[in-house]
Design a protein around this motif. Structure first.
Motif, PDB file in Angstrom:
ATOM      1  N   SER A 239      -8.709   0.592  -1.668  1.00 52.72           N
ATOM      2  CA  SER A 239      -7.648   1.174  -2.488  1.00 52.72           C
ATOM      3  C   SER A 239      -7.060   2.431  -1.856  1.00 52.72           C
ATOM      4  O   SER A 239      -7.613   3.001  -0.916  1.00 52.72           O
ATOM      5  N   ASN A 266      -5.185  -3.466   6.034  1.00 54.71           N
ATOM      6  CA  ASN A 266      -5.106  -4.521   5.029  1.00 54.71           C
ATOM      7  C   ASN A 266      -6.330  -5.419   5.033  1.00 54.71           C
ATOM      8  O   ASN A 266      -6.621  -6.105   4.040  1.00 54.71           O
ATOM      9  N   TRP A 269      -8.817  -5.226   2.161  1.00 60.36           N
ATOM     10  CA  TRP A 269      -8.608  -6.016   0.950  1.00 60.36           C
ATOM     11  C   TRP A 269      -9.230  -7.402   1.089  1.00 60.36           C
ATOM     12  O   TRP A 269      -9.777  -7.951   0.129  1.00 60.36           O
ATOM     13  N   GLU A 469      -7.320  -8.840  -7.887  1.00 56.20           N
ATOM     14  CA  GLU A 469      -6.627  -7.671  -7.349  1.00 56.20           C
ATOM     15  C   GLU A 469      -6.670  -7.655  -5.825  1.00 56.20           C
ATOM     16  O   GLU A 469      -5.636  -7.455  -5.162  1.00 56.20           O
ATOM     17  N   GLU A 473      -3.467  -8.239  -3.008  1.00 55.10           N
ATOM     18  CA  GLU A 473      -3.072  -7.276  -1.975  1.00 55.10           C
ATOM     19  C   GLU A 473      -3.145  -7.891  -0.585  1.00 55.10           C
ATOM     20  O   GLU A 473      -2.326  -7.561   0.287  1.00 55.10           O
ATOM     21  N   GLN A 510       4.497  -9.991  -5.736  1.00 52.29           N
ATOM     22  CA  GLN A 510       3.257  -9.236  -5.586  1.00 52.29           C
ATOM     23  C   GLN A 510       3.233  -8.005  -6.482  1.00 52.29           C
ATOM     24  O   GLN A 510       2.218  -7.701  -7.129  1.00 52.29           O
ATOM     25  N   ARG A 514       0.642  -7.326  -9.416  1.00 53.20           N
ATOM     26  CA  ARG A 514      -0.186  -6.117  -9.397  1.00 53.20           C
ATOM     27  C   ARG A 514      -0.124  -5.428 -10.760  1.00 53.20           C
ATOM     28  O   ARG A 514      -1.147  -4.993 -11.308  1.00 53.20           O
ATOM     29  N   TRP A 538      -6.169   4.166  -7.400  1.00 52.55           N
ATOM     30  CA  TRP A 538      -4.774   3.719  -7.313  1.00 52.55           C
ATOM     31  C   TRP A 538      -3.821   4.897  -7.066  1.00 52.55           C
ATOM     32  O   TRP A 538      -2.628   4.677  -6.852  1.00 52.55           O
TER      33      TRP A 538
END
Length: 598
Positions: A239, A266, A269, A469, A473, A510, A514, A538
């Motif tokens: 995150s 990335n 994730w 979640e 992502e 997306q 989200r 977040w």
């Protein structure tokens, strides 16, 4: 690699004798008949008692008044009493010289105890002769899991921590051996994940000892518990707070080591998605559903059906009676202590599955007669989780000292209003109903009865939402996102996206997905200690922690139903992204760097 590079020894400055004293107290030895630590690890019973003591540090996440601040200092609830640490935090009094509650030393004490146990349990020939090496290996895996879990608890609150390694520092170690720096957060994650994986490889699927499972073993570490902690840890690590957070580019050790990754990766994730799926693929957990098919009973059963198949990691022997009495109205002998904010109330979906701002069913004007009670229209046509979670004005309650159901009101002059008690009144005009045991009766005029049950810390619905979640992502559009989001909604008794009766349109992209995943998480996991960490990871805390609201508890009648700022401000500063390290810790370890903003 981290441990080899640093060759770090245990950080805790508690001398060995202090640990011994703690263990001796736990073993309940009289002062003139104390067994030595060598004797502890020669005998099966004392060794198992020592391990039980390592378990005792697992936090009571439902004791929101006296133990943890996650509910009352987020945007989801307000606590009644001005004397609590929650009140002090909300007013901005948290500082390096006022770190209450301070978990740093406590969790390191737990880490130290786990390490000591791991280093000595192999000396126990009695266990080996009775049960073989397999039980010793399991006990080591349990201690390894607990140590990793305590590191996770430190990291979620403080960010990068000191990794203490496999050696226990000697009581007479020089101060120079205590001057240890924090490790970069990603290094901490890699270490804790590796420890959880090692534990998971040995731990049983079901809680057991000596190859036997019975009620006494519930709460003992399992493979699923280790993987669930790994899932949440990797979700946090992926995150914005930890993944390319350039707002804290100056957060470095004295030697210049960067403590928070400055470039977004990335792949973190994907790692989080894979970890959640690993829990799911065990195939031994399922969302709790009541045999009647009633969604409200299903939602209640998550907490009141002990050790059900949704509960992955629950705390045994908890203090939920305090949660009960603090959340009950005065009419029931309770203390009106924990009230949802208006923002939290407004977050619940409507019965059509839509958010209030998007649903034609929502109105915050006028009243409707429901079974003889005048109910504000804001509270009608809500999803089942709302009626499980929130006690609102003129809703019906039965429990505590109330032998029959009756409406609960929070008007200023009513039986639960502020005119009736100097301190015990809801500051928002609501009370939390979620996981409040109606047969607990320990408040004013009560008979001392407690509704005992385990306190869930990790459950399958969270893992489903973690997976959705992380996958959104990393791989937006993956069909598993919708599948697992819809499983949570289906159990909650509301329409699903793109499937089933009264299906809703699938979130368009997306960003929209989200938004809906976060909305679902906010409600499904409300008041369970998640929101405090979610709004930080977040990086939305400054936006949502502004002025919070409730009903106007200073008024009677229709004037009550008006949004007004809460009596207690809920302050959020940049420094509040992490808990401050105490000045005491900083003074005794000159290589320990303070968190940003303090």
């Amino acid at each position: 690699m981290i441990l080899q590079q640093h060759k770090i020894k245990i950080f805790i400055l508690l001398v060995l004798s202090a640990c011994f004293a703690s263990c001796e107290k736990f073993l309940d030895q009289v002062p003139d008949d104390r067994i030595t630590m060598e004797e502890v690890f020669r005998k099966k019973g004392p060794s198992e008692q020592y391990l039980a003591n390592v378990y005792s540090y697992v936090p009571d996440e439902w004791e929101a008044i006296h133990a943890v601040p996650w509910v009352g200092t987020s945007d989801e609830a307000d606590l009644t009493w001005s004397g609590s640490f929650n009140y002090s935090i909300n007013l901005g009094r948290l500082s390096p010289t006022n770190t209450d509650p301070d978990f740093w030393a406590s969790y390191y004490r737990a880490i130290r105890a786990a390490t000591y146990f791991m280093n000595h349990i192999n000396e126990n020939d009695e266990i080996r002769n009775l049960n073989g090496q397999q039980l010793i290996d399991q006990y080591i895996a349990e201690a390894r899991f607990l140590r990793a879990f305590y590191y996770f608890c430190l990291m979620r609150e403080y960010g990068p921590v000191i990794l203490t390694g496999e050696d226990v520092v000697a009581p007479d170690a020089p101060a120079s051996e205590m001057q240890l720096p924090r490790s970069p957060y990603d290094d901490c994650v890699d270490y804790v994940v590796s420890e959880l994986d090692k534990a998971a490889a040995i731990l049983p699927l079901t809680p057991q000892r000596n190859g036997q499972q019975n009620d006494a073993e519930w709460g003992r570490a399992t493979k699923g518990m280790a993987l669930a902690v790994k899932s949440r840890l990797l979700l946090y690590a992926a995150s914005a707070q930890y993944n390319g957070n350039t707002d804290v580019s100056g957060f470095r050790n004295a030697d210049g080591t960067q403590l928070i990754a400055q470039t977004r990766d990335n792949e973190k994730w994907k790692r989080a998605a894979d970890a959640a799926k690993e829990v799911i693929d065990l195939g031994i957990y399922s969302l709790y559903k009541d045999p009647s098919g009633d969604p409200v009973k299903s939602l209640q059963g998550i907490f009141f059906q002990s050790w059900n198949d949704e509960q992955i990691f629950a705390r045994k022997g908890n203090g939920l009676a305090q949660w009960d009495v603090h959340s009950m109205p005065r009419q029931a002998g309770g203390w009106c202590g924990i009230g949802p904010t208006q923002e939290s109330v407004d977050a619940y979906f409507m019965s059509d599955g839509k958010l209030p701002a998007e649903s034609p069913l929502y109105s915050d004007e006028g009243f409707t007669d429901v079974n003889g009670q005048r109910i504000f229209n804001m509270y009608l046509n809500r999803e089942p989780r709302f009626y499980r979670d929130v006690t609102y004005n003129n809703s019906i309650w039965q429990g505590g000292t109330m032998s029959s159901p009756a409406p609960i009101s929070f008007f200023v002059s009513g039986p639960n209003g502020r005119n009736g008690h100097a301190t015990d009144f809801s500051k928002t005009g609501y009370l939390i109903r979620k996981n409040v045991g109606p047969t607990t009766n320990i408040g004013s005029g009560g008979n001392g009865q407690r509704q005992d049950r385990p306190a869930p810390l990790f459950r399958l619905a969270e893992i489903y939402l973690n997976y959705a979640e992380a996958l959104n992502e990393y791989d937006p559009g993956n069909t598993d996102i919708l599948r697992y989001l819809n499983l949570v909604r289906e159990r909650a008794g509301i329409p699903q996206y793109g499937a089933g009766a009264n299906a809703l349109p699938v979130p368009s992209d997306q960003a929209e997905m989200r938004k809906m995943i976060r909305a679902e998480r906010r409600i499904e996991l409300a008041y369970e200690g998640h929101r405090w960490f979610d709004i930080r990871r977040w990086k939305i805390a400054p936006q949502v922690m502004g002025t919070l609201h409730g009903m106007d508890i200073s008024k009677d009648g229709d004037e009550f139903y008006k949004r007004v700022p809460t009596m207690t401000p809920h302050l959020f500063r940049f420094s509040y992204y992490w808990w401050p390290l105490s000045q005491y810790e900083l003074d005794r370890n000159k290589n320990l760097i303070q968190n940003p903003g303090w």
